[in-house]
Design a protein around this motif. Sequence first.
Motif, mmCIF file in Angstrom:
data_model
loop_
_atom_site.group_PDB
_atom_site.id
_atom_site.type_symbol
_atom_site.label_atom_id
_atom_site.label_comp_id
_atom_site.label_asym_id
_atom_site.label_seq_id
_atom_site.Cartn_x
_atom_site.Cartn_y
_atom_site.Cartn_z
ATOM 1 N N ASP A 1 0.872 -1.168 0.000
ATOM 2 C CA ASP A 1 0.000 0.000 0.000
ATOM 3 C C ASP A 1 0.921 1.234 0.000
ATOM 4 O O ASP A 1 2.117 1.118 0.297
ATOM 5 C CB ASP A 1 -0.862 -0.046 1.276
ATOM 6 C CG ASP A 1 -1.530 1.272 1.575
ATOM 7 O OD1 ASP A 1 -2.172 1.807 0.660
ATOM 8 O OD2 ASP A 1 -1.409 1.756 2.712
ATOM 9 N N ASP B 1 -0.144 5.158 0.890
ATOM 10 C CA ASP B 1 -0.364 6.153 1.948
ATOM 11 C C ASP B 1 -0.388 5.498 3.320
ATOM 12 O O ASP B 1 -1.229 4.637 3.589
ATOM 13 C CB ASP B 1 -1.676 6.900 1.688
ATOM 14 C CG ASP B 1 -1.616 7.689 0.396
ATOM 15 O OD1 ASP B 1 -0.688 8.502 0.270
ATOM 16 O OD2 ASP B 1 -2.465 7.488 -0.478
ATOM 17 N N GLU C 1 0.082 -3.274 4.665
ATOM 18 C CA GLU C 1 -1.006 -2.302 4.799
ATOM 19 C C GLU C 1 -0.936 -1.574 6.133
ATOM 20 O O GLU C 1 -0.369 -2.089 7.094
ATOM 21 C CB GLU C 1 -2.356 -3.037 4.731
ATOM 22 C CG GLU C 1 -3.016 -2.999 3.376
ATOM 23 C CD GLU C 1 -3.473 -1.600 2.959
ATOM 24 O OE1 GLU C 1 -3.507 -0.690 3.798
ATOM 25 O OE2 GLU C 1 -3.803 -1.422 1.777
ATOM 26 N N ASP C 2 -1.552 -0.392 6.181
ATOM 27 C CA ASP C 2 -1.595 0.340 7.459
ATOM 28 C C ASP C 2 -3.013 0.527 7.969
ATOM 29 O O ASP C 2 -3.187 0.952 9.110
ATOM 30 C CB ASP C 2 -0.943 1.724 7.323
ATOM 31 C CG ASP C 2 -1.795 2.661 6.480
ATOM 32 O OD1 ASP C 2 -2.177 2.261 5.356
ATOM 33 O OD2 ASP C 2 -2.086 3.776 6.936
#
Length: 253
Positions: free
Chosen positions: A8, A10, A177-178
């Motif tokens: 990902d 951002d 991912e965040d």
Amino acid sequence: MLRALIFDVDGTLAETEDLHRQGFNRAFQALGLPWQWSPELYAELLKVMGGKERLVHYIERFHAEEAEALKVRMPEIHDLKTRFYGELAQSGGLSLRPGVRRLVEEARAQGVRLAVATTTSRPNIDLLLRLNFPGDAQPFDVIAAGDEAAQKKPAPDIFALAVHRLGIDPSEAIAFEDSAAGIRSALAAGLPVLATRSRYTQSHRLDGAFSAVSDLGEPDAPHQHLQGHVWPGGVVTLEALRDWHAGHLRGAA
Ligand code: XBP
Ligand code: MG
């Protein structure tokens, strides 16, 4: 075999979300719109992925009485926001999160392919890569971004597109991912997910990720473990990812 890492953008490759927020605010100001998104409001609005979708959601929720007229202006507002985001990124720097460059270099040296799967617009990724990998025409093998997917995260479309372009099976890759929506998207595409919590996802549940950490970590700056698999020395290395992945495949067989 572990054949690819899919990132990902951002919040995962870089802490970009506050620059997006500032970009939106500058666009509102330049267009004479009396709107101001605070960090608190932005954290709430981030539940809607994609800047254009976020803007439409904001208009419908907070300016319902004039929504139809305002929504017509969405593309203009978003184009301007992308321009201001670019200016802010270029002047303020847009550095990679801890451990990202190291892991990218390890993967490239060892023939593990690299991909991006993001809801953000393509110019934002090109800029991030240009600023952080100068002189490297193509640091990532595959980029799947923005409106290329019919439905944005948490739908699986953008991760599925990255997997398709890599020409692999999802079980041969690991996603990074965040956010909660991003984790759901990657899982729905059949990918195991490693979560690195970011500034704007502090309150997100990271359930479903096989491991959650504060960041990828560096040998001299280990990360904080949050849940799931524990990484030796507080550092996510390619070797440790391969070990986890081999065990995961054995468990699935
Ligand atoms: C996060 C997002 C993005 C950005 C804004 O994307 O939701 O929409 O906030 O970018 P990811 P745009 O974590 O998937 O990288 O305004 O260009 O959509
Ligand atoms: Mg993200």
